[in-house]
Design a protein around this motif. Structure first.
Motif, PDB file in Angstrom:
ATOM      1  N   PHE A  12      41.784  94.283  22.130  1.00  0.00           N
ATOM      2  CA  PHE A  12      41.781  94.448  20.685  1.00  0.00           C
ATOM      3  C   PHE A  12      43.178  94.201  20.117  1.00  0.00           C
ATOM      4  N   ALA A  13      44.205  94.720  20.783  1.00  0.00           N
ATOM      5  CA  ALA A  13      45.580  94.537  20.311  1.00  0.00           C
ATOM      6  C   ALA A  13      45.964  93.062  20.307  1.00  0.00           C
ATOM      7  N   MET A  14      45.533  92.314  21.330  1.00  0.00           N
ATOM      8  CA  MET A  14      45.845  90.884  21.374  1.00  0.00           C
ATOM      9  C   MET A  14      45.163  90.144  20.221  1.00  0.00           C
ATOM     10  N   LEU A  15      43.894  90.471  19.968  1.00  0.00           N
ATOM     11  CA  LEU A  15      43.183  89.832  18.866  1.00  0.00           C
ATOM     12  C   LEU A  15      43.826  90.204  17.534  1.00  0.00           C
ATOM     13  N   ALA A  16      44.202  91.466  17.373  1.00  0.00           N
ATOM     14  CA  ALA A  16      44.863  91.897  16.138  1.00  0.00           C
ATOM     15  C   ALA A  16      46.190  91.166  15.950  1.00  0.00           C
ATOM     16  N   ALA A  17      46.923  90.944  17.033  1.00  0.00           N
ATOM     17  CA  ALA A  17      48.197  90.222  16.950  1.00  0.00           C
ATOM     18  C   ALA A  17      47.972  88.773  16.511  1.00  0.00           C
ATOM     19  N   LEU A  18      46.925  88.141  17.033  1.00  0.00           N
ATOM     20  CA  LEU A  18      46.604  86.773  16.605  1.00  0.00           C
ATOM     21  C   LEU A  18      46.266  86.729  15.124  1.00  0.00           C
ATOM     22  N   ILE A  19      45.467  87.691  14.681  1.00  0.00           N
ATOM     23  CA  ILE A  19      45.078  87.735  13.270  1.00  0.00           C
ATOM     24  C   ILE A  19      46.303  87.979  12.393  1.00  0.00           C
ATOM     25  N   GLU A  20      47.158  88.901  12.818  1.00  0.00           N
ATOM     26  CA  GLU A  20      48.359  89.220  12.040  1.00  0.00           C
ATOM     27  C   GLU A  20      49.305  88.029  11.955  1.00  0.00           C
ATOM     28  N   HIS A  21      49.428  87.280  13.064  1.00  0.00           N
ATOM     29  CA  HIS A  21      50.312  86.105  13.074  1.00  0.00           C
ATOM     30  C   HIS A  21      49.812  85.053  12.099  1.00  0.00           C
ATOM     31  N   GLY A  22      48.497  84.862  12.054  1.00  0.00           N
ATOM     32  CA  GLY A  22      47.896  84.002  11.045  1.00  0.00           C
ATOM     33  C   GLY A  22      47.902  82.517  11.321  1.00  0.00           C
ATOM     34  N   ASP A  23      48.266  82.082  12.529  1.00  0.00           N
ATOM     35  CA  ASP A  23      48.244  80.650  12.841  1.00  0.00           C
ATOM     36  C   ASP A  23      46.785  80.181  12.878  1.00  0.00           C
ATOM     37  N   GLU A  24      46.449  79.295  11.966  1.00  0.00           N
ATOM     38  CA  GLU A  24      45.052  78.878  11.811  1.00  0.00           C
ATOM     39  C   GLU A  24      44.485  78.212  13.073  1.00  0.00           C
ATOM     40  N   LYS A  25      45.291  77.406  13.757  1.00  0.00           N
ATOM     41  CA  LYS A  25      44.814  76.749  14.981  1.00  0.00           C
ATOM     42  C   LYS A  25      44.516  77.774  16.068  1.00  0.00           C
ATOM     43  N   GLN A  26      45.390  78.763  16.224  1.00  0.00           N
ATOM     44  CA  GLN A  26      45.161  79.789  17.234  1.00  0.00           C
ATOM     45  C   GLN A  26      43.945  80.648  16.893  1.00  0.00           C
ATOM     46  N   LEU A  27      43.799  80.978  15.614  1.00  0.00           N
ATOM     47  CA  LEU A  27      42.636  81.772  15.195  1.00  0.00           C
ATOM     48  C   LEU A  27      41.338  81.005  15.436  1.00  0.00           C
ATOM     49  N   ARG A  28      41.352  79.733  15.133  1.00  0.00           N
ATOM     50  CA  ARG A  28      40.145  78.908  15.340  1.00  0.00           C
ATOM     51  C   ARG A  28      39.821  78.810  16.834  1.00  0.00           C
ATOM     52  N   ALA A  29      40.832  78.630  17.664  1.00  0.00           N
ATOM     53  CA  ALA A  29      40.614  78.556  19.110  1.00  0.00           C
ATOM     54  C   ALA A  29      40.052  79.882  19.637  1.00  0.00           C
ATOM     55  N   ALA A  30      40.616  80.982  19.171  1.00  0.00           N
ATOM     56  CA  ALA A  30      40.119  82.294  19.600  1.00  0.00           C
ATOM     57  C   ALA A  30      38.676  82.490  19.149  1.00  0.00           C
ATOM     58  N   GLU A  31      38.373  82.101  17.923  1.00  0.00           N
ATOM     59  CA  GLU A  31      37.011  82.230  17.403  1.00  0.00           C
ATOM     60  C   GLU A  31      36.018  81.417  18.224  1.00  0.00           C
ATOM     61  N   MET A  32      36.365  80.180  18.530  1.00  0.00           N
ATOM     62  CA  MET A  32      35.459  79.318  19.296  1.00  0.00           C
ATOM     63  C   MET A  32      35.241  79.881  20.699  1.00  0.00           C
ATOM     64  N   ASN A  33      36.302  80.376  21.326  1.00  0.00           N
ATOM     65  CA  ASN A  33      36.164  80.962  22.654  1.00  0.00           C
ATOM     66  C   ASN A  33      35.293  82.207  22.618  1.00  0.00           C
ATOM     67  N   LEU A  34      35.492  83.050  21.626  1.00  0.00           N
ATOM     68  CA  LEU A  34      34.672  84.263  21.507  1.00  0.00           C
ATOM     69  C   LEU A  34      33.210  83.917  21.255  1.00  0.00           C
ATOM     70  N   ARG A  35      32.961  82.945  20.382  1.00  0.00           N
ATOM     71  CA  ARG A  35      31.569  82.540  20.116  1.00  0.00           C
ATOM     72  C   ARG A  35      30.904  82.012  21.389  1.00  0.00           C
ATOM     73  N   SER A  36      31.639  81.241  22.164  1.00  0.00           N
ATOM     74  CA  SER A  36      31.107  80.705  23.423  1.00  0.00           C
ATOM     75  C   SER A  36      30.773  81.841  24.393  1.00  0.00           C
ATOM     76  N   LEU A  37      31.665  82.818  24.489  1.00  0.00           N
ATOM     77  CA  LEU A  37      31.419  83.952  25.384  1.00  0.00           C
ATOM     78  C   LEU A  37      30.216  84.769  24.932  1.00  0.00           C
ATOM     79  N   ILE A  38      30.060  84.937  23.625  1.00  0.00           N
ATOM     80  CA  ILE A  38      28.905  85.678  23.107  1.00  0.00           C
ATOM     81  C   ILE A  38      27.612  84.950  23.450  1.00  0.00           C
ATOM     82  N   LYS A  39      27.603  83.634  23.324  1.00  0.00           N
ATOM     83  CA  LYS A  39      26.402  82.863  23.677  1.00  0.00           C
ATOM     84  C   LYS A  39      26.056  83.050  25.150  1.00  0.00           C
TER      85      LYS A  39
END
Length: 76
Positions: free
Chosen positions: A27-54
């Motif tokens: 959770f802390a790592m995800l919060a750090a990514l969100i706080e940093h706000g780099d759109e490319k990193q957020l998109r990569a994290a989102e895609m990876n999480l969506r893939s894992l959920i599937k």
């Protein structure tokens, strides 16, 4: 001044309270990514999480994961 008492417990706060140290670290790592706000990193994290959920939603029955049109009998 009185603080308002919540009618119910925040489910996210409750889940964090019961989380293991590893889960809190994730959770802390995800919060750090969100706080940093780099759109490319957020998109990569989102895609990876969506893939894992599937992957977690896949059927335990092997032949239900076959592509449509594959009529070979299952031998799994």
């Amino acid at each position: 001044m009185l603080a308002a008492m919540p009618d119910s417990v925040d489910p996210i706060a409750e889940q964090l309270r019961r989380a293991t140290p590893r889960e809190r670290e994730l959770f802390a790592m995800l919060a750090a990514l969100i706080e940093h706000g780099d759109e490319k990193q957020l998109r990569a994290a989102e895609m990876n999480l969506r893939s894992l959920i599937k992957e977690t939603r896949r059927s335990p029955i092997p032949w239900e994961n076959r592509q449509p049109g594959n009529f070979d009998p299952p031998n799994d």
